[in-house]
Design an enzyme around this catalytic site. Structure first.
Site, mmCIF file in Angstrom:
data_model
loop_
_atom_site.group_PDB
_atom_site.id
_atom_site.type_symbol
_atom_site.label_atom_id
_atom_site.label_comp_id
_atom_site.label_asym_id
_atom_site.label_seq_id
_atom_site.Cartn_x
_atom_site.Cartn_y
_atom_site.Cartn_z
ATOM 1 N N CYS A 115 1.037 -1.265 0.078
ATOM 2 C CA CYS A 115 -0.120 -0.211 -0.118
ATOM 3 C C CYS A 115 0.900 1.196 0.000
ATOM 4 O O CYS A 115 0.829 2.042 -0.921
ATOM 5 C CB CYS A 115 -0.956 -0.070 1.307
ATOM 6 S SG CYS A 115 -2.221 -1.163 0.879
HETATM 7 P P1 NAD Z 1 -4.453 -8.680 -3.849
HETATM 8 O O1 NAD Z 1 -3.714 -8.606 -5.147
HETATM 9 O O2 NAD Z 1 -3.851 -9.290 -2.631
HETATM 10 O O3 NAD Z 1 -5.771 -9.303 -4.335
HETATM 11 C C1 NAD Z 1 -6.589 -9.088 -5.417
HETATM 12 C C2 NAD Z 1 -7.375 -10.154 -5.907
HETATM 13 O O4 NAD Z 1 -8.030 -9.721 -6.980
HETATM 14 C C3 NAD Z 1 -6.439 -11.424 -6.687
HETATM 15 O O5 NAD Z 1 -6.769 -12.468 -5.700
HETATM 16 C C4 NAD Z 1 -6.689 -11.559 -7.934
HETATM 17 O O6 NAD Z 1 -6.786 -12.782 -8.602
HETATM 18 C C5 NAD Z 1 -8.477 -10.894 -7.889
HETATM 19 N N1 NAD Z 1 -8.700 -10.297 -9.287
HETATM 20 C C6 NAD Z 1 -8.352 -9.455 -10.304
HETATM 21 N N2 NAD Z 1 -8.909 -9.393 -11.269
HETATM 22 C C7 NAD Z 1 -10.100 -9.903 -11.144
HETATM 23 C C8 NAD Z 1 -11.453 -10.149 -11.791
HETATM 24 N N3 NAD Z 1 -11.520 -9.672 -12.996
HETATM 25 N N4 NAD Z 1 -12.434 -10.774 -11.295
HETATM 26 C C9 NAD Z 1 -12.102 -11.512 -10.117
HETATM 27 N N5 NAD Z 1 -11.040 -11.563 -9.117
HETATM 28 C C10 NAD Z 1 -10.046 -10.661 -9.828
HETATM 29 O O7 NAD Z 1 -4.687 -7.296 -3.396
HETATM 30 P P2 NAD Z 1 -5.047 -6.693 -1.950
HETATM 31 O O8 NAD Z 1 -3.786 -6.389 -1.251
HETATM 32 O O9 NAD Z 1 -6.330 -7.393 -1.384
HETATM 33 O O10 NAD Z 1 -5.634 -5.138 -2.458
HETATM 34 C C11 NAD Z 1 -6.649 -4.990 -2.975
HETATM 35 C C12 NAD Z 1 -7.072 -3.535 -2.943
HETATM 36 O O11 NAD Z 1 -7.279 -3.125 -1.693
HETATM 37 C C13 NAD Z 1 -5.909 -2.596 -3.419
HETATM 38 O O12 NAD Z 1 -6.608 -1.619 -4.253
HETATM 39 C C14 NAD Z 1 -5.326 -2.164 -2.386
HETATM 40 O O13 NAD Z 1 -4.427 -1.018 -2.435
HETATM 41 C C15 NAD Z 1 -6.038 -1.935 -1.456
HETATM 42 N N6 NAD Z 1 -6.024 -2.340 0.122
HETATM 43 C C16 NAD Z 1 -4.984 -3.148 0.556
HETATM 44 C C17 NAD Z 1 -4.755 -3.153 2.045
HETATM 45 C C18 NAD Z 1 -3.538 -4.480 2.177
HETATM 46 O O14 NAD Z 1 -3.055 -4.387 3.392
HETATM 47 N N7 NAD Z 1 -3.343 -5.427 1.120
HETATM 48 C C19 NAD Z 1 -5.183 -2.547 2.943
HETATM 49 C C20 NAD Z 1 -6.185 -1.380 2.505
HETATM 50 C C21 NAD Z 1 -6.594 -1.360 1.142
#
Ligand code: NAD
Length: 447
Positions: free
Chosen positions: A279
């Site tokens: 992030c």
């Molecule tokens: P991640 O990369 O761990 O997970 C994303 C998931 O989305 C993956 O499993 C991927 O296969 C899936 N995906 C992608 N395209 C898809 C589609 N078309 N249909 C279905 N599934 C699909 O991401 P994350 O770390 O969970 O982050 C997600 C969002 O949340 C980002 O914007 C991030 O900035 C935000 N965020 C993350 C955190 C954190 O601590 N990781 C905290 C707050 C906010």
């Protein structure tokens, strides 16, 4: 309520599992079939304290996973979009958001009841209203506001404490195009009683998330700049300086009883080898780029990123102080994840440091309690010997580098004493007292 969560990464899976635990019926959607199968088998694809237990308790009853987004949308009242929003080198990469918006729009075409599409991913201000909403309208042939709602609900969970953070949130921010959207999203969070809910338009909700992350990243880079200055000036330990700063009653309020409240913000005001994770780096860079497009110079946040980019060098400088050439030097690396209690290695300061050790042909052993599998993907170099205990890692080491503040590394001084070893210890996190080993170097103490 019936909720579809699209994307089952850290945010999507934790949200889905916790919302099911709170009594909602949740369908988690991911295009990655291996993740879907793993979730349905009750095995979490990621490491988070408490996640496995909650997953096992809810899977098959209130929680299910699928790769069929259309079924999930048709069978739910709300969809939460939680796909990744990486930084592409120039700006935020919205390709996953666009794809999911198009797919949800296609599904909405055949949906009879009202449905609220909500962006939970971190997206730059304006994305929900000017990117997601038009795609939904185009693909569904329906009008936002009258036939479906569009909202933005940023997520503030911290990896390593994700379940705790989601179950006991400090705030819930709900952005939306209209009152009906706000009201549906309020229902999603109705089981989280007593939490402050902030309602706004989507653009404000998006900005709250970026501002929160940018503030924390700024505090870290500020502390690192001060730490580097302390080291350069000599005879000053940044730990003592920051301790003096922490005592400011505006940072750690003094109660009438004389007791001090020590807020978590203090941990961002300590020098170390830099921030990483999925992030802070990408969000600050995305905000800089977005701000520049809006005609702002974004000078402060650019400095935050530049300081952080250079910070891992502080660990290497301390290594080169003792060894002009590290070829063949036996180096034990303690910690690879960007922070403790997670296996996430995205943008971890350990990456540039270990890459340099590899490039200079050091003899590397590495130990991280949970990030080994991630590390093997990142460092496709079989010269790293991965260990599974502290003892095995430090045995024979000439240098020990601490790169992640895992609590188990607090045992290092005692372990070295028992094993009668006295390597150079370079503490990239300043987690050990500096007099605890014979030869100690740390960030924020003179080189
Ligand atoms: P991640 O990369 O761990 O997970 C994303 C998931 O989305 C993956 O499993 C991927 O296969 C899936 N995906 C992608 N395209 C898809 C589609 N078309 N249909 C279905 N599934 C699909 O991401 P994350 O770390 O969970 O982050 C997600 C969002 O949340 C980002 O914007 C991030 O900035 C935000 N965020 C993350 C955190 C954190 O601590 N990781 C905290 C707050 C906010």
């Amino acid at each position: 309520m019936k909720i579809a969560v699209v994307g089952t990464g850290y945010v999507g899976l934790v949200s889905g599992v916790c919302l099911a635990e709170k009594g909602h019926d949740v369908l988690c959607v991911d295009k990655d079939l291996a993740k879907v199968d793993s979730i349905n088998a009750g095995i979490s694809p990621i490491h988070e304290e408490g996640l496995d237990d909650l997953l096992k308790r809810n899977i098959g009853s209130r929680l299910k996973a699928t790769s069929d987004l259309k079924i999930a949308v048709l069978d739910s009242d709300v969809s939460l979009i939680a796909v990744g929003t990486p930084f592409d080198g120039n700006e935020i990469d919205l390709r996953y958001i666009r794809q999911v918006s198009a797919d949800i729009g296609d599904a909405l075409k055949d949906k009879e009841g009202y449905h609220v599409v909500t962006v939970k991913s971190t997206v730059v201000p304006g994305t929900t209203d000017t990117v997601v909403l038009p795609i939904l309208e185009e693909h569904s042939g329906k009008n936002a506001g009258t036939e479906f709602g569009v909202g933005m609900n940023p997520e503030f969970l911290r990896e390593g404490a994700a379940i705790q953070d989601f179950m006991y949130p400090d705030r819930i921010v709900i952005g939306g195009i209209d009152e009906r959207t706000h009201s549906v999203l309020s229902e999603v969070y109705a089981p989280f009683s007593g939490v402050d809910i902030i309602k706004s338009n989507s653009k404000t909700a998006e900005m709250v998330k970026y501002t929160s992350n940018s503030l924390l990243a700024t505090l870290i880079s500020f502390s690192n700049e001060i730490g580097n200055l302390c080291a350069a000036l000599g005879d000053i330990d940044a730990i003592e300086v920051m301790h003096g700063v922490h005592m400011d009653k505006r940072l750690s309020p003094l109660l009438n009883s004389g007791e001090r409240v020590v807020p978590a913000i203090i941990s961002y005001l300590e020098a170390g080898c830099g921030f990483g994770g999925s992030c802070f780096p990408k969000d600050v860079k995305a905000l800089i780029s977005h701000g520049e497009q809006a005609g702002q110079s974004m000078e402060l946040l650019r400095a935050v990123i530049n300081i952080n980019r250079d910070q891992p060098r502080q660990v290497l400088d301390r290594l080169y102080k003792h060894f002009k050439n590290i070829q063949g030097i036996r180096i034990a690396v303690l910690g690879l994840a960007f922070k403790p209690d997670t296996d996430d290695m995205r943008e971890s300061p350990a990456i540039p440091i270990v890459n340099e050790l590899i490039a200079k042909n050091a003899d590397i052993k590495a130990y991280d309690p949970v990030a080994e599998e991630e590390a093997k993907i990142i460092f496709s170099d079989d010269r790293i010997k991965y260990c599974s205990t502290l003892e095995e890692t430090v045995e024979n080491a000439e240098v020990v580098l601490i790169l992640t503040r895992w609590s188990t590394f607090e045992r290092l001084p005692e372990t070295l004493r028992q094993m009668k070893l006295s390597p150079l210890v370079i503490d990239g996190r300043r987690m050990l007292p500096k007099d605890c080993v014979e030869l100690y170097e740390g960030i924020g103490i003179s080189l």
